[in-house]
Every structure is written in structure tokens, then in C-alpha cells.
Design an enzyme around this catalytic site. Structure first.
Site, PDB file in Angstrom:
ATOM      1  N   SER A 111      52.997  40.057  49.858  1.00  0.00           N
ATOM      2  CA  SER A 111      52.211  39.957  48.622  1.00  0.00           C
ATOM      3  C   SER A 111      53.099  40.117  47.386  1.00  0.00           C
ATOM      4  O   SER A 111      54.100  40.834  47.424  1.00  0.00           O
ATOM      5  CB  SER A 111      51.162  41.076  48.645  1.00  0.00           C
ATOM      6  N   TYR A 134      50.133  34.854  42.686  1.00  0.00           N
ATOM      7  CA  TYR A 134      48.925  34.653  41.867  1.00  0.00           C
ATOM      8  C   TYR A 134      49.291  33.729  40.715  1.00  0.00           C
ATOM      9  O   TYR A 134      50.453  33.634  40.331  1.00  0.00           O
ATOM     10  CB  TYR A 134      48.450  35.978  41.253  1.00  0.00           C
ATOM     11  N   THR A 160      47.117  32.450  45.852  1.00  0.00           N
ATOM     12  CA  THR A 160      45.785  33.061  45.894  1.00  0.00           C
ATOM     13  C   THR A 160      44.947  32.546  44.730  1.00  0.00           C
ATOM     14  O   THR A 160      45.363  32.645  43.579  1.00  0.00           O
ATOM     15  CB  THR A 160      45.907  34.598  45.807  1.00  0.00           C
ATOM     16  N   LYS A 256      44.850  29.954  49.231  1.00  0.00           N
ATOM     17  CA  LYS A 256      44.024  31.004  49.832  1.00  0.00           C
ATOM     18  C   LYS A 256      42.847  31.347  48.922  1.00  0.00           C
ATOM     19  O   LYS A 256      43.029  31.475  47.707  1.00  0.00           O
ATOM     20  CB  LYS A 256      44.899  32.250  50.049  1.00  0.00           C
ATOM     21  N   HIS A 280      38.580  36.953  50.273  1.00  0.00           N
ATOM     22  CA  HIS A 280      39.476  38.059  49.924  1.00  0.00           C
ATOM     23  C   HIS A 280      39.027  39.353  50.611  1.00  0.00           C
ATOM     24  O   HIS A 280      39.039  40.432  50.029  1.00  0.00           O
ATOM     25  CB  HIS A 280      39.523  38.245  48.401  1.00  0.00           C
TER      26      HIS A 280
HETATM   27  C1  GLV Z   1      44.912  42.369  46.075  1.00  0.00           C
HETATM   28  O1  GLV Z   1      45.021  41.201  46.313  1.00  0.00           O
HETATM   29  C2  GLV Z   1      43.780  43.189  46.456  1.00  0.00           C
HETATM   30  O2  GLV Z   1      42.837  42.674  47.061  1.00  0.00           O
HETATM   31  O3  GLV Z   1      43.793  44.388  46.141  1.00  0.00           O
END
Ligand code: GLV
Length: 396
Positions: A111, A134, A160, A256, A280
Site C-alpha cells: 500500500s 491513490y 485504488t 481496484k 474496500h
Molecule cells: C486504506 O486504504 C484504508 O482502508 O484504511
């Protein structure tokens, strides 16, 4: 109750052990959803309701779980999802998880809001990993991140799309989530009950967002970082921005956060290689449909141009098979591996992968299939009471 390492037989055992070993604010960060958590719960509940067909009289003595995900050979169709703060579940968590994934032969996705940096993970692994990004207002910083991912030999970029604003997670606010934790009385009292975690953390220098701190001007500490993140996510994100990222990155691109068939149709025109059907992990739009209930319609809309991956609620090999049967080429697991990491570090991630592989293997056998590539909708019980299809009809 999982009391020793020897008694661990399920992801639930790992979860219980992680809950005991990880400081509350970091355990809660993982084990929470947005607002009422209804979508978070629906993800795994809807999966669990899907009935598999028991078949007999078929030679299942030779079984194959290996396949490909986004062009990469994998020993089973499961990748470790990009998750924030894995390095706060266990010291150096992202490095440990990446190593466990590499040994196991499955992809690891790092991430942007990880604790260990792209370079930290690259220095400790040799299998190319995936990097998650992001859409941020600071396009120059995005370009630098993409260049760092390229230099680190990352094989895929995971963009994302469903976190341009954040769904509220009550627990994080109540716990005063920060990295590293602030030395308040409440935090110190909780940390005092986690001696193993504290000792491990004292042994590492990696305790903040190392992809970001030191790489962006004005972000030296956590409070200014939190401020920066809140201001950085670009709410103007459009499909044209997705195409911009596509032009910058010539390796595999995975989008995603696709939960709607209409978005899947558009995503398929962007030149992306794969999509992840995802809400998510129920951490964003509380009230959204469960991921699994949307999978068949999204997969159908995506067509043949993009590979369809899935995440949301996977806690077992049975769940993996359910998702494959409903149209996914592979799945991503987030919480399942984080529970393993929080419970036992690298050994816990390996335990998680082992558990899922054994469950998938035996479940395939009991369903009468010998290759993961044979997973089709016919594996599912046609008249089960709570199949996702009735809800899907509206979206088809
Ligand atoms: C980050 O992507 C989260 O979901 O905290």
C-alpha cells in the site's frame, strides 16, 4: 479460543490471537468497517450463505491449485491485498508479509500508506511485488511514486478508485489512531498489555509512513502527514486520470474498487489489465452491496478485455472457491493475512496462506474438481436459499 500456536486451525484462530497481541488501535483499524459496518459484515455473511455442491464418484486424486493472476504464475489464486499500516500489526510487517508471499508463490501488494517503503520491501524480497496507488492532487508526487515502483521492479500497479473521500470508521476516531501511537495514558495502559509488540517495535526503525515521510516537502511527522493525506486525495478523479496513469505505467495495471457493472464496462476501455471487484472491505460506502453479490454482474460487464479479481470477506478456502465459481480469476485477502501477521508475524502470514490452501484443496476435492481453472457456477448449489443472483438481476 486459540491459546497456543499449536491449536491454530482457522483464520478465526489467527484473528483471536491477533486481537490479544496487537494494540487495540491497530487491531481495530483492521477489524472495522465504515459507520454501521453493515457492508463489512455483509461481505463475509453473503459469501458464507453460498452453498457448494457435494459431488462423488469422480477421481480427485490429482489436484492442481496453480494458475496465473494478471499474467503471473501463482501457486494458488490468492494475493495479499494492499493494506494500510501492516507494519503496525507487527514490526516490519510489510517486509514479513512480502517474504511469506514470496516463499508461498503468491503476489504481495504494497500500500502507499504502508509503514515499510517500496525500497524497504524491494531490499528484502526478490519476487516482484505489486504497488498500490491513490489518485492524489500532487501529480508530481504520484509520478515519483510510480518511478520508485518501476525502479523497485514492481510488476503491477494497483490503482485504488474508491477512496477519494474516506468512509468514517468510528473506532479509529474513538481510539485516536496515529502512527506511532501518541503516549496518552489510555494508549500507554493498552501498550503495557502488549509486551511482545512493544519489544518488536523497539527493534525497528520503521514506525511511520515511509513511502511518504521524507519524500514530500513539509511532511516530517505524523500530524502533518494526516493533514496532508486528508488534503491530498483528489476528489476530481475521472476516467481520464485513470488513462493518464495507464500512459505513465507500461507494466500491468489493476483498477481496484469496481462494484458496479457500468463502471466495469468503462474500466474495460481504459487499457487496464485487471479490475478488482471490491467495496474496500466495507470500509468505505456503508450500505453498498456485498462484493460477492455484485461479482457475477460485474464480471459479465467487464467482458474478456480485463481480468476480474475479487476481494471482500474472504476468510477461507471455501470462500476462494465461491468467488472463483462466480467469475473471479483470483482473489485478494486483506484482513485474513493481517490477522496472521498480528498473531505471529511472518509465520502467521504463512499459517494464513497454508490454512487457505488446504481448505481450497480439500473443498475442490469434495466438490469433485481437480483444477482451480475448472471452478464454474455449476459448482454452486442451484437452489440454495441465499444465492446472490436475485439481487444481481437488477444490475444485469
Ligand atoms: C486504506 O486504504 C484504508 O482502508 O484504511
Amino acid at each position: 479460543m486459540a491459546s497456543t500456536r499449536g491449536t491454530i486451525t482457522s483464520i478465526e484462530d489467527l484473528r483471536q490471537l491477533a486481537q490479544r497481541r496487537v494494540p487495540r488501535m491497530f487491531y481495530d483499524y483492521v477489524d472495522c468497517g465504515a459507520w454501521t459496518e453493515s457492508t463489512y459484515r455483509a461481505n463475509s455473511e453473503d459469501l458464507a450463505r453460498i452453498r457448494l455442491r457435494q459431488r462423488v464418484g469422480i477421481d480427485i486424486s490429482q489436484r492442481n491449485l496453480s494458475t496465473r493472476m494478471v499474467g503471473e504464475a501463482v501457486t494458488m489464486p490468492v494475493a495479499l491485498a494492499p493494506t494500510g499500516l501492516a507494519g503496525m500489526q507487527w514490526a516490519d510487517g510489510e517486509i514479513l508479509a512480502a517474504r511469506a508471499a514470496e516463499r508461498f508463490g503468491v503476489p504481495f501488494a504494497l500500500s502507499t500508506v504502508s509503514v515499510c517503503s517500496i525500497e524497504d520491501v524491494a531490499a528484502h524480497t526478490s519476487r516482484p511485488f505489486w504497488f498500490q496507488l491513490y489518485m492524489m492532487k500532487d501529480r508530481a508526487f504520484m509520478q515519483r511514486l510510480i518511478a520508485r515502483a518501476r525502479d523497485a521492479n514492481c510488476s503491477a500497479l494497483v490503482l485504488t478508485l474508491d477512496l477519494q473521500v474516506q468512509g468514517q470508521r468510528h473506532k479509529d476516531i474513538k481510539n485516536g489512531l496515529s502512527t506511532p501511537p501518541k503516549p496518552t495514558l489510555r494508549n500507554l495502559a493498552n501498550l503495557a498489555t502488549k509486551p511482545r509488540w512493544c519489544l518488536n517495535m523497539l527493534g525497528t526503525k520503521r514506525r511511520t509512513f515511509r513511502n511518504i515521510v521524507g519524500h514530500v516537502e513539509g511532511v516530517e511527522d505524523v500530524s502533518s502527514l494526516a493533514h496532508w493525506v486528508a488534503g491530498q486525495f483528489d476528489q476530481t478523479l475521472s476516467w481520464e486520470d485513470v488513462r493518464w496513469v495507464r500512459r505513465l505505467w507500461d507494466r500491468k495495471l489493476i483498477l481496484k474498487g469496481i462494484l458496479d457493472p457500468e463502471d466495469a464496462r468503462i474500466a474495460a476501455t481504459t487499457g487496464a489489465d485487471a479490475i478488482v471487484v471490491s467495496n474496500h472491505g466495507g470500509r468505505q460506502l456503508d450500505g453498498a452491496a456485498s462484493s460477492i453479490s455484485m461479482l457475477p454482474a460485474v464480471a459479465e460487464a467487464a467482458g474478456e478485455q480485463v481480468e476480474v479479481l475479487f476481494d471482500g470477506g474472504i476468510r477461507s478456502g471455501q470462500d476462494v472457491l465461491r468467488a472463483l465459481a462466480l467469475g473471479a480469476k483470483g482473489v485478494l485477502i486483506g484482513r485474513a493475512f493481517l490477522y496472521g501477521l498480528g498473531a505471529m508475524g511472518e509465520a502467521g502470514v504463512t499459517a494464513c496462506l497454508d490454512i487457505i490452501r488446504k481448505e481450497l484443496d480439500v473443498t475442490m476435492a469434495l466438490c469433485g474438481i481437480t483444477d482451480v481453472a475448472e471452478a464454474r457456477r455449476a459448482l454452486l448449489e442451484a437452489r440454495a436459499p441465499a444465492q446472490p443472483e436475485p439481487r444481481l438481476a437488477r444490475h444485469a
